[in-house]
Design a protein around this motif. Structure first.
Motif, PDB file in Angstrom:
ATOM      1  N   PRO B 337      42.702  50.862  -6.849  1.00 53.86           N
ATOM      2  CA  PRO B 337      42.078  49.982  -5.857  1.00 53.86           C
ATOM      3  C   PRO B 337      41.878  50.717  -4.525  1.00 53.86           C
ATOM      4  CG  PRO B 337      44.113  49.029  -6.772  1.00 53.86           C
ATOM      5  CD  PRO B 337      44.084  50.473  -7.129  1.00 53.86           C
ATOM      6  N   HIS B 365      32.734  47.783  -4.967  1.00 59.15           N
ATOM      7  CA  HIS B 365      32.935  46.652  -5.865  1.00 59.15           C
ATOM      8  C   HIS B 365      31.857  46.641  -6.957  1.00 59.15           C
ATOM      9  CE1 HIS B 365      33.923  42.676  -7.304  1.00 59.15           C
ATOM     10  NE2 HIS B 365      32.671  42.319  -7.160  1.00 59.15           N
ATOM     11  N   GLU B 370      38.251  48.039  -7.779  1.00 54.93           N
ATOM     12  CA  GLU B 370      38.890  46.878  -7.182  1.00 54.93           C
ATOM     13  C   GLU B 370      38.978  47.101  -5.675  1.00 54.93           C
ATOM     14  OE1 GLU B 370      42.717  45.609  -8.592  1.00 54.93           O
ATOM     15  OE2 GLU B 370      42.759  43.994  -7.116  1.00 54.93           O
ATOM     16  N   LEU B 372      40.109  45.929  -1.911  1.00 56.75           N
ATOM     17  CA  LEU B 372      40.963  45.111  -1.056  1.00 56.75           C
ATOM     18  C   LEU B 372      40.448  45.290   0.366  1.00 56.75           C
ATOM     19  CD1 LEU B 372      44.382  46.187  -2.594  1.00 56.75           C
ATOM     20  CD2 LEU B 372      43.042  44.167  -3.142  1.00 56.75           C
ATOM     21  N   ALA B 406      39.995  39.609  -2.611  1.00 57.33           N
ATOM     22  CA  ALA B 406      40.662  40.728  -1.939  1.00 57.33           C
ATOM     23  C   ALA B 406      41.709  40.216  -0.956  1.00 57.33           C
ATOM     24  CB  ALA B 406      39.627  41.587  -1.214  1.00 57.33           C
ATOM     25  N   GLY B 410      44.137  39.426  -4.924  1.00 63.24           N
ATOM     26  CA  GLY B 410      43.988  40.875  -5.078  1.00 63.24           C
ATOM     27  C   GLY B 410      45.087  41.627  -4.339  1.00 63.24           C
TER      28      GLY B 410
END
Lengths: 380, 462
Positions: B337, B365, B370, B372, B406, B410
């Motif tokens: 991420p 994305h 992933e 954040l 996020a 997330g």
């Protein structure tokens, strides 16, 4: 009415403007037109006209780079190309204190008094930094000299596309900031600085004479509150009109600005801006001080303008007021409201097509038109 | 307006820090009464990203969500709140909040430094209120934010009850590569060396763990051997005893000191020397803690990904990652991420290239990474504006649902607290927002913020 997607139509229209060959367009326009740029319309599911009224299913009719008509009940001539937009159509945003295309031209290290200097003479309007402004939905900026010059000359209002100035002498820029003081050159103190400005106004020469006569507003750069008081006192003493720019806590002396009938340019704010300074903006609004936002570009990202606006809304400033600060209010402070800042007949066709309400940070700029010409088209 | 005196606030922090013991008077040590019941009714309950309930209620007891649904009725005596939307509180996985400037900017932290030990209990209550008004109910507190090795970050609530201020004392390990050190820009060789240092640190943790495992095996083997020998000796104990006595006699006759017979089993394996830093790094190398590395330049990201490839258990998270786009595919493939700081940043110089792409979050994305979102680890109050920054990321192409994810589940997942935070589900801790509209919109103002079941913020006029 023609119906095709906004993206296609922007592209087609751009192509038309490049070639000037309207007949070759895949628009299947019934009646032949002289040139696409002459006349077309944009229909939006929301159109923001005048000083901020949102019209559902509104139309903006553009002719020769100007708004010919805008609103819900606009009768369009048959065959006029229409760009359909599902979203908001608004006037372009306006910000103060930009320095795009002004590298190294904002001040003179040897002289602090250059009232006859013109930012307009130093700016490179084709600098690619202007594109970034355009992408943020900003179509006009007030270019200013540095606050290091006590009298930095006249500001200019520039379009962010099309290499055009709206105004070459929007204000006489004066600095009440400590940055204008310098141990190595005159003036070295606030006292000397204010005394010199007083003397120049009283002498009544050149730009100072224009300011004293009320023909040229002053844009007074400030940072701390005592500098705001000094600037307001100076303006009031000589009956000058204009605005102060900067100062996180300017709003805490809002009454002084209101009684001096000065406007205020707030910001640039930043992520994590203190609650106290955000509340100060609210105080300015409550005192009835005309407001606009400072950009601080290119050192700051142009999106900072809308972020500042969103912070003010969240802090409790009414959305209408904030919208005015971004458009018609800013244009009025810059003295160019007869040309830009609203979608009304006769104004420049500076439009932004947003995916949603521009005060929502989640809305995207989908197309920008400056003087009726697409400066940025389709989805990014 | 919900009024909490600073004395109360401070006492909570103090109590959480264990210092409350000596100060705890009934007035100061305020904690939620057991049996507190809260019932929140809303037009929409966002259970998790993409899952919404219309006209539903959330029932909270003792700080936990005990029921969510359209038919949940308010028990008698329950405190009742209403609003348009209820959703999970936002989590800022990258903030500078909760620490004094020196702890935050400390560059001499090490792997075992615990940020929770640096929590500043005397934070300005107005800042906390602003934070809650921005919807942030939990944050990763990270000392040594710009250090090469920042140490163990903690996840704390934004002023909750004394009992459960800290959600996770050791939520992650933080490191950084290529940042300015002591306001000095590093040259390219220093920066590459910093990438190597990350790998070397993990390597030392890994071998420390291996040594420990080896020791554990040796110890077990030794214990087994001792037991076997004892059994063996037990069998002819009498003979052995006689032999020993004889030998002692003999030695005495000769006037010598008796030497006990040595068995090879007598040699007990020695434990590896304890090293707190290596112990912490071992946990990271073994994937017990996520590793958050702030890194921005493309070549450093590339080198970092390459040098950590052999550490298959490491749960890497990139922070910042300004130039991560060329590696999007690899990041997606390796489930790394990225904490994006979506603040609009300008140029260092007018003629420099843009340093930060506001569309980074959206592009990553879209590439399957992933994403954040964090407020950049800056000092103080920047976290307050996290939801604005998230909205701005949406304005640059990040899907709204991804941005919401996020900020909630997330971040909770990345920091191993998704069993408690991040969604509005039965059994989860009640860290909730009651909003006037959809999250991440202008209408989505926070009406109430609930932290650990306690209503810690209420907007004016409600």
């Amino acid at each position: 009415m023609l119906a095709f997607t906004a993206r296609q139509s922007h592209r087609a229209l751009r192509a038309a403007l490049r070639t000037g060959a309207t007949a070759a367009l895949a628009l299947s326009v019934a009646a032949p037109l002289a040139r696409a740029s002459d006349s077309f319309a944009i229909r939006g599911s929301h159109v923001v006209v005048g000083s901020g009224q949102v019209v559902a299913d509104g139309v903006v009719w553009i002719e020769n780079g100007k708004v010919k008509a805008a609103g819900a009940d606009v009768q369009l001539p048959e065959g006029l190309p229409v760009v359909e937009h599902d979203g908001f159509v608004t006037p372009g945003l306006i910000g103060f204190g930009a320095a795009e295309g002004l590298t190294g031209e904002q001040f003179d290290s040897t002289r602090s008094l250059m009232p006859e200097a013109e930012v307009a003479l130093g700016v490179d309007l084709s600098h690619r930094d202007f594109e970034a402004l355009c992408r943020a939905g900003i179509t006009s900026v007030v270019l200013t000299p540095s606050s290091r010059a006590l009298a930095g000359g006249t500001t200019a209002v520039a379009k962010t596309a099309g290499n055009r100035l709206v105004s070459r002498d929007a204000h006489l820029a004066l600095s009440f900031e400590s940055a204008a003081l310098d141990r190595e050159r005159f003036p070295t103190s606030y006292g000397a600085a204010v005394n010199e400005l007083d003397r120049r106004v009283e002498a009544g020469e050149g730009r100072f004479a224009e300011a004293a006569a009320g023909r040229l507003p002053v844009l007074m750069m400030v940072a701390a509150r005592h500098q705001v008081l000094r600037a307001a006192g100076f303006a009031q003493r000589h009956g000058l009109r204009g605005a102060v720019m900067g100062g996180a806590l300017t709003g805490e002396v809002a009454d002084v600005l209101a009684s001096a009938k000065l406007a205020a340019i707030v910001g640039p704010l930043s992520v994590g801006q203190s609650r106290r300074s955000l509340d100060a903006v609210l105080e300015l609004h409550a005192a009835g001080v005309p407001l606009a936002f400072a950009l601080g570009t290119p050192w700051r990202h142009p999106d900072g303008l809308r972020l500042d606006a969103a912070m003010c809304v969240r802090q409790g400033l009414p959305g209408d007021a904030v919208w005015g600060m971004l458009t018609s209010g800013a244009a009025a402070i810059a003295g160019v409201d007869s040309a830009v800042g609203s979608l009304a007949p006769g104004r420049d066709a500076d439009l932004v097509l947003w995916s949603g309400n521009p005060l929502e940070l989640g809305s995207q700029v989908e197309a920008v038109y400056v003087d009726g010409v697409p400066a940025l088209g389709g989805a990014r | 307006m919900h009024e909490v005196t600073s004395a109360t606030r401070a006492s909570r922090w103090l109590a959480a820090l264990g210092a409350g013991l000596c100060l705890a008077t009934p007035a100061l040590a305020r904690s939620p009464q057991t049996g507190d019941v809260l019932w929140i009714q809303a037009e929409k309950v966002v259970v998790r990203p993409g899952e919404e309930l219309a006209d539903a209620a959330v029932l909270v007891e003792d700080g936990r969500i005990v029921a969510v649904g359209p038919d949940v009725q308010a028990p008698e005596g329950a405190r009742q709140l209403t609003g348009k939307v209820v959703c999970a509180g936002f989590i800022d996985p990258w903030t500078g909040f909760g620490l004094d400037a020196r702890s935050l900017r400390d560059e001499r932290t090490s792997a075992a430094s615990r940020s929770v030990d640096a929590l500043d209990p005397y934070v300005d209550p107005r800042l906390v209120e602003d934070m809650l008004r921005g919807g942030v109910t939990a944050l990763r507190v990270q000392a040594g934010a710009t250090a090469k090795v920042g140490g163990l970050g903690a996840l704390v609530r934004c002023l909750p009850d004394a009992d459960d201020l800290v959600v996770s004392e050791e939520a992650c390990m933080a490191m950084s590569v290529g940042l300015d050190r002591n306001d000095r820009m590093l040259d390219v060789f220093d920066r590459v060396a910093e990438v190597d240092a990350v790998a070397a640190a993990l390597g030392s943790g890994k071998s420390y763990r291996e040594d420990q495992l080896e020791y554990r095996d040796e110890l077990a083997e030794w214990q087994k051997a001792i037991a076997e020998k004892e059994e063996e000796l037990e069998d002819d104990f009498k003979k052995a005893k006689k032999d020993r006595e004889k030998e002692i006699e003999k030695a005495e006759e000769k006037g010598k000191e008796h030497k006990e017979k040595r068995y090879k089993e007598d040699k007990k394996p020695s434990a590896p020397k304890f090293d707190a830093d290596k112990e912490a790094l071992a946990r990271v190398a073994n994937g017990e803690l996520p590793l958050i590395v702030e890194v921005h330049r493309a070549n450093e990201i590339r080198e970092l990904l390459a040098s950590l490839e052999e550490y298959t258990r490491v749960r890497l998270i990139l922070a910042g990652a300004t130039e991560a786009l060329p590696f999007a595919e690899e990041l997606a493939e390796r489930d790394v991420p990225v904490i994006v700081w979506p603040a609009p940043r300008g140029k260092a110089r007018p003629d420099a290239y843009e340093q930060a792409d506001p569309a980074l979050a959206g592009k990553l994305h879209a590439a399957g990474v992933e994403v954040l979102l964090g407020s950049g680890g800056q000092a103080g109050i920047a976290s307050r504006d996290l939801s604005l920054l998230a909205a701005l990321a949406v304005g640059h192409g990040l899907e709204a649902e991804a941005a919401f994810e996020a900020l909630t589940v997330g971040a909770a997942r990345a920091l191993d607290v998704s069993d408690r935070l991040g969604t509005v589900e039965r059994g989860k801790s009640a860290d909730l927002l009651v909003l006037d509209g959809d999250p991440l919109t202008l209408d989505g103002r926070v009406r109430h913020a609930v932290c650990g079941g306690e209503v810690v913020y209420t907007a004016e006029g409600n």
